[in-house]
Design a protein around this motif. Structure first.
Motif, mmCIF file in Angstrom:
data_model
loop_
_atom_site.group_PDB
_atom_site.id
_atom_site.type_symbol
_atom_site.label_atom_id
_atom_site.label_comp_id
_atom_site.label_asym_id
_atom_site.label_seq_id
_atom_site.Cartn_x
_atom_site.Cartn_y
_atom_site.Cartn_z
ATOM 1 N N ILE A 19 0.866 -1.183 0.000
ATOM 2 C CA ILE A 19 0.000 0.000 0.000
ATOM 3 C C ILE A 19 0.899 1.228 0.000
ATOM 4 C CG2 ILE A 19 -1.677 1.322 1.364
ATOM 5 C CD1 ILE A 19 -2.560 -1.378 2.618
ATOM 6 N N ALA A 20 0.583 2.188 -0.850
ATOM 7 C CA ALA A 20 1.345 3.443 -0.829
ATOM 8 C C ALA A 20 0.491 4.554 -0.226
ATOM 9 C CB ALA A 20 1.772 3.831 -2.234
ATOM 10 N N ILE A 21 1.078 5.274 0.699
ATOM 11 C CA ILE A 21 0.445 6.490 1.217
ATOM 12 C C ILE A 21 1.248 7.668 0.696
ATOM 13 C CG2 ILE A 21 -0.114 7.864 3.266
ATOM 14 C CD1 ILE A 21 -0.500 5.265 4.813
ATOM 15 N N VAL A 22 0.583 8.532 -0.043
ATOM 16 C CA VAL A 22 1.248 9.731 -0.568
ATOM 17 C C VAL A 22 0.659 10.921 0.178
ATOM 18 C CG1 VAL A 22 1.700 11.131 -2.610
ATOM 19 C CG2 VAL A 22 1.557 8.635 -2.823
ATOM 20 N N ASP A 23 1.494 11.577 0.955
ATOM 21 C CA ASP A 23 1.031 12.676 1.811
ATOM 22 C C ASP A 23 1.476 13.991 1.199
ATOM 23 O OD1 ASP A 23 0.740 14.636 3.859
ATOM 24 O OD2 ASP A 23 0.862 13.091 5.405
ATOM 25 N N ILE A 24 0.505 14.759 0.693
ATOM 26 C CA ILE A 24 0.842 16.031 0.037
ATOM 27 C C ILE A 24 0.471 17.233 0.893
ATOM 28 C CG2 ILE A 24 0.775 15.084 -2.303
ATOM 29 C CD1 ILE A 24 -2.053 16.296 -2.599
ATOM 30 N N ASP A 25 0.049 16.986 2.121
ATOM 31 C CA ASP A 25 -0.166 18.094 3.055
ATOM 32 C C ASP A 25 1.180 18.797 3.269
ATOM 33 O OD1 ASP A 25 -2.335 18.874 5.451
ATOM 34 O OD2 ASP A 25 -0.244 19.199 6.033
ATOM 35 N N VAL A 26 1.139 20.097 3.496
ATOM 36 C CA VAL A 26 2.388 20.863 3.604
ATOM 37 C C VAL A 26 3.176 20.516 4.871
ATOM 38 C CG1 VAL A 26 1.538 22.917 4.844
ATOM 39 C CG2 VAL A 26 3.331 23.163 3.099
ATOM 40 N N HIS A 27 2.483 19.942 5.847
ATOM 41 C CA HIS A 27 3.156 19.510 7.080
ATOM 42 C C HIS A 27 3.505 18.025 6.981
ATOM 43 C CE1 HIS A 27 0.394 22.869 8.199
ATOM 44 N NE2 HIS A 27 1.449 23.277 8.885
ATOM 45 N N HIS A 28 4.567 17.640 7.674
ATOM 46 C CA HIS A 28 4.968 16.231 7.659
ATOM 47 C C HIS A 28 3.912 15.352 8.338
ATOM 48 C CE1 HIS A 28 7.638 12.863 9.338
ATOM 49 N NE2 HIS A 28 7.505 12.640 8.052
ATOM 50 N N GLY A 29 3.594 14.223 7.713
ATOM 51 C CA GLY A 29 2.654 13.273 8.311
ATOM 52 C C GLY A 29 3.374 12.398 9.326
ATOM 53 N N ASN A 30 3.757 13.022 10.422
ATOM 54 C CA ASN A 30 4.602 12.333 11.412
ATOM 55 C C ASN A 30 3.878 11.185 12.106
ATOM 56 O OD1 ASN A 30 3.017 14.467 12.507
ATOM 57 N ND2 ASN A 30 4.214 14.460 14.386
ATOM 58 N N GLY A 56 -3.796 17.085 1.893
ATOM 59 C CA GLY A 56 -3.890 18.399 2.518
ATOM 60 C C GLY A 56 -3.664 19.423 1.420
ATOM 61 N N PHE A 57 -4.300 20.566 1.550
ATOM 62 C CA PHE A 57 -4.187 21.583 0.503
ATOM 63 C C PHE A 57 -3.524 22.856 1.030
ATOM 64 C CE2 PHE A 57 -7.388 18.539 -0.614
ATOM 65 C CZ PHE A 57 -7.027 18.232 -1.918
ATOM 66 N N ASP A 58 -2.824 22.722 2.143
ATOM 67 C CA ASP A 58 -2.213 23.894 2.781
ATOM 68 C C ASP A 58 -0.859 24.283 2.191
ATOM 69 O OD1 ASP A 58 -1.393 21.476 3.855
ATOM 70 O OD2 ASP A 58 -1.795 22.006 5.946
ATOM 71 N N ALA A 59 -0.412 23.558 1.134
ATOM 72 C CA ALA A 59 0.771 24.019 0.398
ATOM 73 C C ALA A 59 0.375 25.088 -0.622
ATOM 74 C CB ALA A 59 1.449 22.846 -0.317
ATOM 75 N N TYR A 60 -0.919 25.278 -0.795
ATOM 76 C CA TYR A 60 -1.404 26.282 -1.751
ATOM 77 C C TYR A 60 -0.908 27.670 -1.330
ATOM 78 C CZ TYR A 60 -4.468 28.378 -5.180
ATOM 79 O OH TYR A 60 -4.956 29.066 -6.273
ATOM 80 N N VAL A 61 -0.468 28.455 -2.301
ATOM 81 C CA VAL A 61 0.095 29.771 -1.998
ATOM 82 C C VAL A 61 -0.922 30.630 -1.221
ATOM 83 C CG1 VAL A 61 -0.564 30.607 -4.319
ATOM 84 C CG2 VAL A 61 1.177 31.844 -2.981
ATOM 85 N N GLY A 62 -0.492 31.107 -0.067
ATOM 86 C CA GLY A 62 -1.353 31.983 0.724
ATOM 87 C C GLY A 62 -2.451 31.272 1.492
ATOM 88 N N ASP A 63 -2.379 29.942 1.591
ATOM 89 C CA ASP A 63 -3.441 29.226 2.328
ATOM 90 C C ASP A 63 -3.457 29.628 3.805
ATOM 91 O OD1 ASP A 63 -5.567 27.084 2.276
ATOM 92 O OD2 ASP A 63 -4.233 26.246 3.799
ATOM 93 N N GLY A 64 -2.300 29.951 4.345
ATOM 94 C CA GLY A 64 -2.340 30.536 5.690
ATOM 95 C C GLY A 64 -1.382 30.000 6.731
ATOM 96 N N LEU A 65 -1.111 28.704 6.720
ATOM 97 C CA LEU A 65 -0.310 28.167 7.814
ATOM 98 C C LEU A 65 1.133 27.843 7.431
ATOM 99 C CD1 LEU A 65 -2.700 25.750 9.780
ATOM 100 C CD2 LEU A 65 -2.383 28.209 10.004
ATOM 101 N N ALA A 66 1.503 28.017 6.165
ATOM 102 C CA ALA A 66 2.842 27.607 5.751
ATOM 103 C C ALA A 66 3.401 28.565 4.710
ATOM 104 C CB ALA A 66 2.795 26.181 5.211
#
Ligand SMILES: [Zn+2]
Length: 353
Positions: free
Chosen positions: A164-175, A256-266
């Motif tokens: 199984i592959a998990i691809v995590d594209i949220d801007v924060h690490h999926g720790n 996660g969509f928080d890598a989007y420019v200006g999303d707010g947290l990153a």
């Protein structure tokens, strides 16, 4: 292509903070509003499906009993806080069990009805939740209660899946996800995230590659602050090269969509192009049998623009969101190149790169 399922229920709005907090029900209202505005909700190829409620037994597969019982206890005396980032309100436990059940529903839709692509629009998010709460030395659980995607992956392992592959594209690490599967070679975890030296949770370095037999199956692709669509695209190239070699039976997205420019947290600067392209490339280049995406972060424009772009890619349609491509500054590109060189050097022991 067949249908894409979107899993959603208003129960996900019931996990709510009693003070101003970025992870709040408005996020899903934005997500649904824009999917509707872009005609992706009533699209003939989209099926809106309701989640099931998971049992606590499913939660115990991934989280230690003491932690689960602690959450159950907190949810009996709301409002409560797990830590300064992570709140528990009256319906948090209920919403959390439906979040897990939303992913199980997506899997069962595939097994029973052949629906091979789903997006679960759930709250609370999950990828920072480790076996016993905080993961890999992170300061908090970053808004997460139970690790939804890890519970789905565990469920699928029990069903006989072994790649199984998990691809995590949220801007924060999926720790949380990485900690849970640290020694599990049957789960490849590829995580694209902003440089942990510059962002919560401060984990997910290139040298973190998993333990024991799972060495080489945990991949941390670090994006320097200020990375644009060009850098993101190169990160996706590496992810696809590894995925091609692993040949996963299913691809699960921590979307996660928080890598989007200006999303707010990153401080990553990608546009709808990146969210569209990763979805499209993974479908076209890997032809996976099953794709299930679950919502992690995304706080403003990521939800109104990144999510619809990603959804149109999973539908196999044109990108509904038009954005100007953002290139990275030269200094950012050269820093990324250094990061990639050192990562590839570490990974060459396990993959041909
Ligand atoms: Zn995030």
């Amino acid at each position: 292509m067949g249908k894409l399922a979107i899993i959603y229920d208003d129960i996900y709005l019931e996990h709510k903070p009693w003070y101003p907090h970025p992870e709040n029900p408005r996020r899903l209202e934005i997500a649904v509003k824009y999917l509707k505005d872009y005609n992706l909700w009533s699209n003939g190829n989209v099926r809106i499906a309701k989640p099931w409620k998971a049992s606590l037994d499913l939660v115990y597969r991934v989280h230690v009993k003491g932690y689960v019982d602690y959450i159950v206890r907190l949810s009996r005396s709301p409002p409560a806080e797990v830590d300064p980032d992570t709140y528990v309100s009256e319906k948090t436990l209920e919403a959390s069990l439906y979040a897990i059940g939303g992913l199980i529903r997506a899997y069962e839709l595939y097994v029973n009805e052949g629906v091979d692509r789903s997006i679960a629009l759930v709250r609370p998010p999950g990828h920072h939740a480790g076996r016993a709460g905080k993961a890999m030395g992170a300061p908090t659980q970053g808004f997460c209660i139970f690790n939804n995607i890890a519970i789905l992956a565990s469920y699928m392992l029990e069903k006989g899946y072994n790649r199984i592959a998990i691809v995590d594209i949220d801007v924060h690490h999926g720790n949380g996800t990485q900690e849970i599967f640290w020694k599990e070679p049957r789960v490849l975890h590829i995580d694209l995230h902003q440089d942990p030296l510059t962002l919560y949770p401060g984990t997910g370095f290139p040298e973190d590659i998993g333990g024991g037999e799972a060495k080489g199956t945990k991949i941390n692709i670090v994006l320097p602050m200020g990375s644009g669509d060009d850098v993101f695209s190169e990160a996706v190239d590496l992810a696809i090269t590894i995925l091609e070699q692993y040949r996963p039976q299913a691809i699960l997205f921590s979307a996660g969509f928080d890598a989007y420019v200006g999303d707010g947290l990153a401080d990553i600067r990608v546009t709808a192009n990146s969210f569209y392209n990763i979805g499209k490339r993974i479908l076209e280049e890997l032809k996976p049998n099953l794709v299930i995406a679950t919502l992690e972060g995304g706080y403003s424009k990521g939800l109104s623009r990144g999510l619809p772009a990603f959804t149109s890619a999973l539908l196999g349609e044109e990108n509904v969101v038009e954005d100007e491509y953002i290139g990275s500054r030269t200094t950012v590109k050269s820093r990324f190149k250094e990061y990639m060189n050192s990562l590839k050097q570490i990974l060459r022991e396990y993959w041909s790169l």
